[in-house]
Motif scaffolding. Structure first.
Motif, PDB file in Angstrom:
ATOM      1  N   VAL B  71      -0.133   4.019   4.556  1.00  0.00           N
ATOM      2  CA  VAL B  71      -1.137   3.498   3.625  1.00  0.00           C
ATOM      3  C   VAL B  71      -0.545   2.625   2.521  1.00  0.00           C
ATOM      4  N   CYS B  72       0.760   2.686   2.320  1.00  0.00           N
ATOM      5  CA  CYS B  72       1.351   1.966   1.191  1.00  0.00           C
ATOM      6  C   CYS B  72       1.086   0.459   1.302  1.00  0.00           C
ATOM      7  N   PRO B  73       0.434  -0.129   0.292  1.00  0.00           N
ATOM      8  CA  PRO B  73       0.021  -1.523   0.415  1.00  0.00           C
ATOM      9  C   PRO B  73       1.144  -2.536   0.189  1.00  0.00           C
ATOM     10  N   THR B  74       2.265  -2.100  -0.357  1.00  0.00           N
ATOM     11  CA  THR B  74       3.304  -3.075  -0.702  1.00  0.00           C
ATOM     12  C   THR B  74       4.559  -2.921   0.142  1.00  0.00           C
ATOM     13  N   GLY B  75       4.594  -1.911   0.985  1.00  0.00           N
ATOM     14  CA  GLY B  75       5.804  -1.666   1.754  1.00  0.00           C
ATOM     15  C   GLY B  75       6.861  -0.927   0.946  1.00  0.00           C
ATOM     16  N   ALA B  76       6.461  -0.368  -0.219  1.00  0.00           N
ATOM     17  CA  ALA B  76       7.433   0.363  -1.040  1.00  0.00           C
ATOM     18  C   ALA B  76       7.838   1.671  -0.367  1.00  0.00           C
ATOM     19  N   SER B  77       6.852   2.356   0.211  1.00  0.00           N
ATOM     20  CA  SER B  77       7.150   3.589   0.940  1.00  0.00           C
ATOM     21  C   SER B  77       7.645   3.226   2.321  1.00  0.00           C
ATOM     22  N   GLN B  78       8.806   3.732   2.669  1.00  0.00           N
ATOM     23  CA  GLN B  78       9.414   3.359   3.947  1.00  0.00           C
ATOM     24  C   GLN B  78      10.002   4.566   4.632  1.00  0.00           C
ATOM     25  N   ILE B  86      11.550   7.165   1.948  1.00  0.00           N
ATOM     26  CA  ILE B  86      11.898   6.833   0.563  1.00  0.00           C
ATOM     27  C   ILE B  86      10.845   5.926  -0.077  1.00  0.00           C
ATOM     28  N   VAL B  87      10.923   5.795  -1.377  1.00  0.00           N
ATOM     29  CA  VAL B  87      10.089   4.847  -2.116  1.00  0.00           C
ATOM     30  C   VAL B  87      11.018   3.812  -2.744  1.00  0.00           C
ATOM     31  N   GLU B  88      10.771   2.553  -2.449  1.00  0.00           N
ATOM     32  CA  GLU B  88      11.565   1.501  -3.079  1.00  0.00           C
ATOM     33  C   GLU B  88      10.867   1.146  -4.391  1.00  0.00           C
ATOM     34  N   LYS B  91       9.257  -2.261  -5.438  1.00  0.00           N
ATOM     35  CA  LYS B  91       8.015  -2.722  -4.830  1.00  0.00           C
ATOM     36  C   LYS B  91       6.810  -1.869  -5.204  1.00  0.00           C
ATOM     37  N   CYS B  92       7.053  -0.642  -5.686  1.00  0.00           N
ATOM     38  CA  CYS B  92       5.936   0.285  -5.917  1.00  0.00           C
ATOM     39  C   CYS B  92       5.105  -0.159  -7.118  1.00  0.00           C
ATOM     40  N   ILE B  93       3.778  -0.183  -6.925  1.00  0.00           N
ATOM     41  CA  ILE B  93       2.896  -0.564  -8.021  1.00  0.00           C
ATOM     42  C   ILE B  93       2.250   0.657  -8.674  1.00  0.00           C
ATOM     43  N   GLY B  94       2.544   1.822  -8.149  1.00  0.00           N
ATOM     44  CA  GLY B  94       1.973   3.036  -8.730  1.00  0.00           C
ATOM     45  C   GLY B  94       0.498   3.216  -8.449  1.00  0.00           C
ATOM     46  N   CYS B  95       0.059   2.780  -7.262  1.00  0.00           N
ATOM     47  CA  CYS B  95      -1.367   2.895  -6.952  1.00  0.00           C
ATOM     48  C   CYS B  95      -1.756   4.316  -6.558  1.00  0.00           C
ATOM     49  N   LYS B  96      -0.778   5.141  -6.240  1.00  0.00           N
ATOM     50  CA  LYS B  96      -0.982   6.555  -5.925  1.00  0.00           C
ATOM     51  C   LYS B  96      -1.723   6.797  -4.605  1.00  0.00           C
ATOM     52  N   TYR B  97      -1.849   5.750  -3.813  1.00  0.00           N
ATOM     53  CA  TYR B  97      -2.504   5.905  -2.517  1.00  0.00           C
ATOM     54  C   TYR B  97      -1.722   6.908  -1.673  1.00  0.00           C
ATOM     55  N   CYS B  98      -0.383   6.768  -1.714  1.00  0.00           N
ATOM     56  CA  CYS B  98       0.465   7.660  -0.909  1.00  0.00           C
ATOM     57  C   CYS B  98       0.309   9.117  -1.350  1.00  0.00           C
ATOM     58  N   LEU B  99       0.054   9.344  -2.640  1.00  0.00           N
ATOM     59  CA  LEU B  99      -0.124  10.716  -3.113  1.00  0.00           C
ATOM     60  C   LEU B  99      -1.346  11.340  -2.442  1.00  0.00           C
ATOM     61  N   LYS B 115       6.075   5.125 -11.075  1.00  0.00           N
ATOM     62  CA  LYS B 115       6.153   4.961  -9.624  1.00  0.00           C
ATOM     63  C   LYS B 115       5.873   6.281  -8.919  1.00  0.00           C
ATOM     64  N   ALA B 116       5.593   6.164  -7.608  1.00  0.00           N
ATOM     65  CA  ALA B 116       5.492   7.370  -6.792  1.00  0.00           C
ATOM     66  C   ALA B 116       6.890   7.970  -6.667  1.00  0.00           C
ATOM     67  N   ASP B 117       6.961   9.288  -6.740  1.00  0.00           N
ATOM     68  CA  ASP B 117       8.256   9.957  -6.704  1.00  0.00           C
ATOM     69  C   ASP B 117       8.182  11.111  -5.718  1.00  0.00           C
TER      70      ASP B 117
HETATM   71  S1  SF4 Z   1       2.188   4.406  -5.299  1.00  0.00           S
HETATM   72 FE1  SF4 Z   1       2.751   4.911  -3.194  1.00  0.00          FE
HETATM   73  S2  SF4 Z   1       1.321   3.721  -1.949  1.00  0.00           S
HETATM   74 FE2  SF4 Z   1       1.269   2.827  -4.006  1.00  0.00          FE
HETATM   75  S3  SF4 Z   1       2.790   1.191  -3.950  1.00  0.00           S
HETATM   76 FE3  SF4 Z   1       3.849   3.023  -4.702  1.00  0.00          FE
HETATM   77  S4  SF4 Z   1       4.753   3.945  -2.871  1.00  0.00           S
HETATM   78 FE4  SF4 Z   1       3.196   2.504  -2.165  1.00  0.00          FE
END
Ligand code: SF4
Ligand code: SF4
Ligand code: SF4
Lengths: 298, 191
Positions: B71-78, B86-88, B91-99, B115-117
């Motif tokens: 679901v990660c929209p930016t490719g931060a979660s890989q 991991i979370v890069e 790139k993470c915008i902190g949208c919390k979708y992954c949570l 950021k997501a952690d």
């Molecule tokens: S909060 Fe999660 S889903 Fe959103 S950009 Fe960061 S790692 Fe990706």
């Protein structure tokens, strides 16, 4: 899970749907209603950019790293609804602002010739319905993809789509009735009200299907839907959504269509019924966003 | 064969000392009020006098089919080729979708970074040839980590020897923490 997505996300989902709904109402009124539906088409076009801009604003504020939000637009991740949805909403918003300009009264249109502008209007009216359907159903796909109980209901995108159109039509009715300028004619409102009645009935059926399907799926899902029917969210579900958001406006709109409302009451009744539809639509987003997070798999 | 990093957690060896949580917090500067790992209690089970309580430690399961990454929209979660999720941060915008998408609630929003952690499997320690902090500190040797595809690893040997279970199999995430509930008198030698 504690609440990760709160009111901001609810507002975003609701506002995106509202804009998409108002847009399509405006487009279809213009394409199929022509001159007779000028007023509602214009009202729809003029309100569209605002809810979605508000929604995007609160969405960005809700980010943990708001200044990083441009990262969304450096990539397109096809597995992530938020990624393609952001692109979709970006395009929708830009077009809705152009459309806004095209529908402004002539004296405000400083650039462009009338003929060209009319052509633009036609073109956008044909493109925007597709984008609107995309925006409205994307909000359901967004929750679908997170695979939580309730959020994973396969009909959710359709429910959000129908609810979006219903709130969009209602918003157009509401503003067109309240507006001191270019107030909508009876015939226009009549057709929109008819459309809204159809949408509300459809929405009721969808909610029914979703709940029945949920209750007959896994235990986790059944319990999750139980929280709507008789648990924590029951009062929001039965009172605010079913009662005030669906049944009451359905009844009022039905009476309006049958001309059962005394003339001096039509104005307040039209306003309240359309307001209630919007109100109910908000709580549909609210309850699903929240209840999906307070339930989990077991 | 490719590397597939994961954990084996032996619940019968966990005494709920929470040392793994403390170790992880200090190793990874996890802010107070949040945690990358946990120990959950089963509550009291059975009838007096035959009562028991089981403790189930956990953290990110570094799933084979991780919804958080999808679901990660930016490719931060890989998901890395070695299986570690991991979370890069860049790139993470902190949208919390992954949570919202993680069925194990293994992620949190870090208030300091925005950021997501989550558990990194102590990647920085693995790179230095060390065990993850929670594994190294575990008093009862309940926590084990390693390459699940390598038959000589401790984790593979344990999985070969004892019955295991995974959490929320029905959700289809393919988690890589294998739980052993039986008594394990001796931890096998291995990598
Ligand atoms: S909060 Fe999660 S889903 Fe959103 S950009 Fe960061 S790692 Fe990706
Ligand atoms: S446990 Fe959660 S955060 Fe970890 S990989 Fe699986 S879904 Fe992602
Ligand atoms: S492997 Fe490292 S980051 Fe993961 S729970 Fe253990 S100590 Fe924390």
């Amino acid at each position: 899970m504690e609440l990760t997505w709160g009111l901001m996300i609810v507002i975003y989902l609701f506002a995106a749907g509202l804009s998409a709904g108002a847009m399509i109402t405006s487009n279809l009124s213009y394409l199929y209603g022509g001159q007779d539906f000028q007023r509602v088409s214009r009202v729809g076009a003029l309100i569209t950019p605002f809810p979605i801009s508000l929604g995007l604003g609160v969405l960005v504020l809700d980010l943990g790293s708001p200044f990083n939000f441009y990262q969304l637009f450096l990539t397109l991740e096809l597995s992530s609804p938020m990624s393609y949805g952001s692109w979709l909403i970006l395009i929708f918003s830009i077009f809705s602002i152009i459309n806004f300009y095209l529908w402004l009264p002539k004296k405000f249109q400083i650039v462009g010739q009338t003929l060209q502008l009319e052509k633009g209007k036609k073109l956008l009216a044909k493109i925007m319905p597709f984008l609107s359907v995309g925006v409205a159903s994307y909000t359901g796909l967004l929750l679908n993809a997170a695979v939580r109980p309730i959020w994973n209901a396969p009909l959710l995108p359709i429910l959000f789509l129908v609810s979006a159109f219903s709130t969009g039509v209602a918003a157009v009715i509401l503003i067109a009735t309240l507006s001191p300028w270019e107030r909508a004619r009876h015939k226009e409102l009549h057709v929109l009200t008819m459309a809204d009645v159809g949408l509300i009935i459809l929405e009721c059926l969808l909610i029914l299907f979703i709940i029945v399907m949920g209750r007959f799926s896994s235990d986790s899902e059944s319990v999750a839907f139980g929280s709507l029917l008789y648990g924590h969210y029951a009062w929001i579900f039965w009172l605010l959504i079913v009662g005030f958001g669906l049944m009451l406006p359905l009844l009022l709109e039905f009476m309006e269509l049958k001309n059962k409302i005394p003339v001096k009451w039509t104005w307040p009744v039209t306003i309240s019924s359309s307001f209630l539809v919007i109100f109910g639509g908000f709580f549909v987003r609210y309850i699903i966003t929240y209840a999906g997070q307070t339930s989990s798999w077991f | 064969m490719t590397i597939r990093m994961g954990f084996v957690i032996i619940t019968s060896r966990c005494i709920d000392c929470d040392a793994c949580m403390v170790a992880c917090r200090s190793e990874n500067d996890v802010p107070l009020g949040h945690t990358r790992n946990w120990v959950k209690s089963s509550g009291v089970q059975g009838q007096f006098p035959k009562v028991s309580e089981r403790f189930q430690p956990g953290n990110c399961m570094h799933c084979d089919n991780p919804p958080c990454v999808k679901v990660c929209p930016t490719g931060a979660s890989q998901k890395r080729p070695d299986g570690i999720v991991i979370v890069e941060n860049k790139k993470c915008i902190g949208c919390k979708y992954c949570l919202t998408a993680c069925p194990y609630d293994a992620r949190f929003s870090n208030p300091e970074t925005g950021k997501a952690d989550k558990c990194t499997l102590c990647l920085h320690r693995l790179e230095q040839g060390l065990e993850p902090a929670c594994v190294q500190t575990c008093l009862g040797k309940s926590r084990q980590a390693g390459d699940l595809n390598d038959p000589d690893s401790i984790v593979s040997k344990l999985i070969a020897q004892y019955p295991t279970r995974i959490l929320l199999k029905n959700v289809g995430t393919g988690p890589n923490i294998y739980y052993i509930d039986e008594a394990v008198p001796e931890i096998p030698e291995g990598k």
